[in-house]
Design an enzyme around this catalytic site. Structure first.
Site, mmCIF file in Angstrom:
data_model
loop_
_atom_site.group_PDB
_atom_site.id
_atom_site.type_symbol
_atom_site.label_atom_id
_atom_site.label_comp_id
_atom_site.label_asym_id
_atom_site.label_seq_id
_atom_site.Cartn_x
_atom_site.Cartn_y
_atom_site.Cartn_z
ATOM 1 N N HIS A 27 -8.126 0.362 -1.165
ATOM 2 C CA HIS A 27 -7.950 -0.749 -2.102
ATOM 3 C C HIS A 27 -9.267 -1.356 -2.575
ATOM 4 C CE1 HIS A 27 -3.843 -0.155 -1.085
ATOM 5 N NE2 HIS A 27 -4.067 -0.441 0.181
ATOM 6 N N SER A 65 0.839 -1.199 0.000
ATOM 7 C CA SER A 65 0.000 0.000 0.000
ATOM 8 C C SER A 65 0.877 1.254 0.000
ATOM 9 C CB SER A 65 -0.960 -0.038 1.197
ATOM 10 O OG SER A 65 -1.912 0.989 1.119
#
Length: 309
Positions: free
Chosen positions: A195, A86
């Site tokens: 996400h 991430s």
């Protein structure tokens, strides 16, 4: 033996994390640069009350990851590959020389602001361990709707999947997973629905901003989040940084690619040990360390020994 440095993402933060960095000139320089670029005292970012902000969390993680990397670099220890989970991908991109640290600070600051603005409350993430993704998806289909959406987010391990969306619906999915025998089903310490398609607008805005800053060809191969591929083209890395905020992170596949490329020493940059724990479970014949768990000096010693073999 090939070495990979892993950079953690949101969820690994804890108050005071910057105080756990190695004490050296390279780290001091990173902290000073960050303070000057952001026009803040960086030690204010990791205070307990400050870490309620997605922006402050992500900046703290970026700074910690880059500072630790620079401490290794100052001792002439460099990895063969880098990968970041991430927002950790920005730290990885700095480590490769693809993006300047000052530009990464500005982009991560923007990323955090856009994420907070998109969903200021009522949304977040959860994690389920010990359940097949297909079965988890059936629970999501049952409990999720247009008003309270939930999506599969990250595939961190074959039996560890994160979900993202409305906290109300996530709680129902997690309860359903517990009733069906999941080993663990809990809310993550993340305040936004990362996400998943809910953050497509953030990806679009970030993509525009990233086009305004220079990108260079990576000096160290970078493994991406979205497709778990080794990326050596700066434009592909730029796209990965922009789109991974709204796309699932294929972390298990990414770490498997590293293993298949010959990596047998994984070292997780601070803070935390989540990525190290995942690698240790997945690759039994690899050596796995973390700066947080093993200490910088031990990680440095082992990496230096392996680098000269």
């Amino acid at each position: 033996m090939k070495i990979a440095f892993l950079f953690p993402g949101q969820g690994s933060q804890k108050p005071g994390l910057l105080h756990e960095l190695p004490s050296c000139e390279a780290v001091d320089k990173v902290l000073e640069t960050a303070s000057a670029t952001l026009n803040v005292n960086v030690y204010n970012l990791h205070l307990e009350e400050s870490l309620s902000s997605t922006k402050n969390v992500q900046l703290s993680l970026l700074i910690a990851g880059v500072a630790a990397y620079k401490a290794f670099e100052a001792e002439e220890v460099k990895p063969h590959f880098v990968a970041g989970h991430s927002v950790g991908a920005f730290s990885a991109a700095v480590a490769t020389g693809t993006i300047a640290f000052t530009d990464a600070l500005r982009m991560v600051s923007l990323r955090g602001e856009l994420m907070e603005r998109a969903y200021p409350e009522g949304y977040g993430m959860g994690v389920v361990l010990g359940m097949e993704t297909r079965r988890l998806q059936s629970l999501i289909d049952f409990y999720s709707d247009n008003d309270n959406p939930v999506f599969i987010a990250n595939q961190n391990a074959p039996d560890q999947v994160t979900i993202s969306g409305s906290l109300h619906a996530i709680q129902r999915v997690l309860e359903g997973a517990r009733q069906e025998g999941a080993r663990c089903a809990s809310i993550l310490n993340v305040n936004v629905p990362s996400h998943c398609p809910l953050l497509q607008s953030v990806s679009d805005s970030l993509k525009e901003a990233l086009h305004e800053i220079p990108f260079s060809r990576p000096k160290i191969p970078y493994v991406g989040n979205r497709r778990a591929r080794v990326l050596c083209d700066p434009d592909e890395i730029k796209l990965d940084l922009a789109e991974s905020v709204s796309a699932p992170v294929q972390w298990h596949d990414a770490s498997t690619v590293l293993y298949e490329k010959g990596v047998r020493l994984f070292i997780e940059m601070p803070p935390g040990t989540v990525l190290a724990n995942l690698a240790e479970k997945a690759f039994h014949d690899a050596r796995v360390l973390s700066v947080t768990g093993n200490g910088f000096n031990d990680c440095l010693y082992i990496a230096a020994q392996e680098q000269v073999k």
